[in-house]
Motif scaffolding. Structure first.
Motif, short mmCIF file in Angstrom:
data_model
loop_
_atom_site.label_atom_id
_atom_site.label_comp_id
_atom_site.label_asym_id
_atom_site.label_seq_id
_atom_site.Cartn_x
_atom_site.Cartn_y
_atom_site.Cartn_z
N PRO A 13 13.33 -0.40 5.48
CA PRO A 13 12.01 -0.66 5.53
C PRO A 13 11.26 0.44 6.54
N HIS A 14 10.27 0.43 6.31
CA HIS A 14 9.94 2.07 6.99
C HIS A 14 8.41 1.35 7.21
N LEU A 15 7.78 1.18 8.99
CA LEU A 15 5.97 0.74 9.11
C LEU A 15 5.68 2.18 8.82
N LEU A 16 4.48 1.78 7.96
CA LEU A 16 3.79 2.85 7.58
C LEU A 16 2.57 2.92 7.97
N GLN A 17 2.14 4.90 8.30
CA GLN A 17 1.16 4.66 9.79
C GLN A 17 -0.06 4.83 8.71
N GLN A 18 -0.41 5.16 7.90
CA GLN A 18 -1.65 5.14 6.62
C GLN A 18 -1.40 5.05 6.25
N GLN A 19 -2.74 4.61 4.69
CA GLN A 19 -2.65 3.84 3.66
C GLN A 19 -4.04 4.64 2.98
N ALA A 20 -3.50 5.04 2.45
CA ALA A 20 -4.55 6.16 0.73
C ALA A 20 -5.00 4.62 0.43
N MET A 21 -4.55 3.22 0.09
CA MET A 21 -5.73 2.61 -0.30
C MET A 21 -5.43 1.25 0.29
N ASP A 22 -6.48 0.35 0.01
CA ASP A 22 -7.32 -1.04 0.85
C ASP A 22 -6.15 -2.32 -0.29
N ALA A 23 -4.61 -2.34 0.10
CA ALA A 23 -3.79 -3.42 -0.31
C ALA A 23 -4.47 -4.88 -1.06
N ASN A 24 -5.32 -5.09 0.00
CA ASN A 24 -6.12 -5.90 -0.50
C ASN A 24 -7.21 -6.09 -1.10
N ALA A 25 -7.73 -5.15 -1.70
CA ALA A 25 -8.91 -4.98 -3.12
C ALA A 25 -9.44 -5.46 -4.44
N TRP A 26 -7.89 -5.81 -4.23
CA TRP A 26 -7.95 -6.18 -5.78
C TRP A 26 -8.53 -7.64 -6.32
N THR A 27 -8.24 -8.54 -5.15
CA THR A 27 -8.18 -9.52 -5.07
C THR A 27 -9.58 -9.71 -5.55
N GLU A 28 -10.41 -8.60 -5.00
CA GLU A 28 -11.96 -8.55 -5.27
C GLU A 28 -11.93 -7.43 -6.40
#
Length: 319
Positions: free
Chosen positions: A230-245
């Motif tokens: 397991p690795h904690l991600l410091q940055q994300q290039a994409m909003d992980a929740n946006a697909w639900t909208e």
């Protein structure tokens, strides 16, 4: 508890309903009769969802000869086992389609899942305990709900779970990990080489097979679990929740990674040449029409769209 697998007889009935509706142009009276059949038994609804999902994922209407396979299933005098039906449908699809279909055939595992989505489809599924399960494109899950546990097995794709704490812990199993949450909202995505977890509310415990350590994922955190752990991600290039909208929300995302994400919601090949792969883009993009989405890119990036067919699209550098 998870839905029981429907019998081959019920699956055949679902195929017959699908054929009759297509041939009638979805006549209102026949559609009502089909809905009554679906509502008469849970196994009917499960079979219907799986047949429709398979139909969508193979894009049968665009494949020469696929309708012949459905007609063969309808008129056969013997009961077809699920594996036999898949072999027949898959064989016709492979003979009558282009090479790009191979990617979409991965979705056939949804045939044996309790709930599944086709390409570009999203579903909201209220669970018996009051929790809410949402499935993204090309996803499949099994449920195991009984007096001992509440378990969701993510077989492929991506889900968002909003847990109901009153019933005790909720478990989510993927190929790489087992997650446990009580009162939380979590997005879990199973890619080919890893599992991605993003928590937006509450906290979730992460268990990894063979690892005695227990990791806690707090709200606002995103983790990746792969062969190295397991690795904690410091940055994300994409909003992980946006697909639900129905959205893709990017932040300085590479173009090739963005196109790979959009490709999950459409059939066929979508890619770019190497000399534009590292171009970056940020913005909010709607998913309901991916063709329209792609037309926006030349407005902000020095690229042109080269389209050979409906199912082959490539972005190249603007000369």
């Amino acid at each position: 508890m998870g839905a029981c697998p429907p019998s081959s007889k019920v699956v055949k009935q679902a195929i017959q309903w699908l054929l009759r509706l297509r041939e009638s142009g979805h006549a209102p009276a026949l559609r009502l009769q089909c809905e009554q059949w679906r509502n008469a038994d849970q196994a009917h609804e499960v079979a219907w969802q799986r047949v429709v999902s398979l139909h969508q994922d193979l894009d049968l209407r665009a494949i020469a000869g696929a309708n012949v396979a459905l007609q063969t299933l309808e008129t056969s005098q013997r009961r077809l086992h699920r594996r036999q039906a898949l072999k027949l449908l898959g064989g016709v699809a492979l003979v009558g389609s282009a090479a790009w279909l191979g990617k979409d055939l991965q979705a056939l595992s949804s045939w044996t899942s309790d709930y599944a989505t086709g390409t570009g489809e999203r579903r909201r599924i209220p669970l018996p305990d009051g929790s809410l399960l949402q499935l993204n494109t090309r996803s499949a899950v099994d449920l195991a709900f009984d007096e001992r546990q509440r378990l969701i097995h993510l077989r492929q794709g991506e889900l968002m779970l909003t847990c109901n704490a009153a019933q005790g812990p909720m478990l989510i199993r993927t190929r790489d990990t087992l997650l446990e949450g009580f009162d939380a909202q979590v997005v879990v995505r199973q890619d080919a080489d890893c599992t991605r977890i993003s928590v937006s509310r509450g906290q979730v415990a992460l268990h990894r097979p063979g690892d005695a350590a227990l990791h806690w994922i707090a709200a606002g955190q995103a983790w990746r679990v792969d062969a190295q752990g397991p690795h904690l991600l410091q940055q994300q290039a994409m909003d992980a929740n946006a697909w639900t909208e129905g959205l893709i929300v990017t932040r300085d995302m590479r173009l090739d990674a963005f196109l790979a994400e959009v490709a999950r919601y459409r059939h066929g090949y979508l890619g770019c040449s190497d000399d534009v792969a590292d171009l970056r883009l940020s913005g909010v993009f709607r998913l309901e029409d991916t063709d329209k989405l792609l037309q926006l890119l030349p407005q902000t990036l020095p690229v042109l769209i080269r389209q050979r067919t409906r199912w082959w699209v490539r972005l190249e550098r603007l000369a």
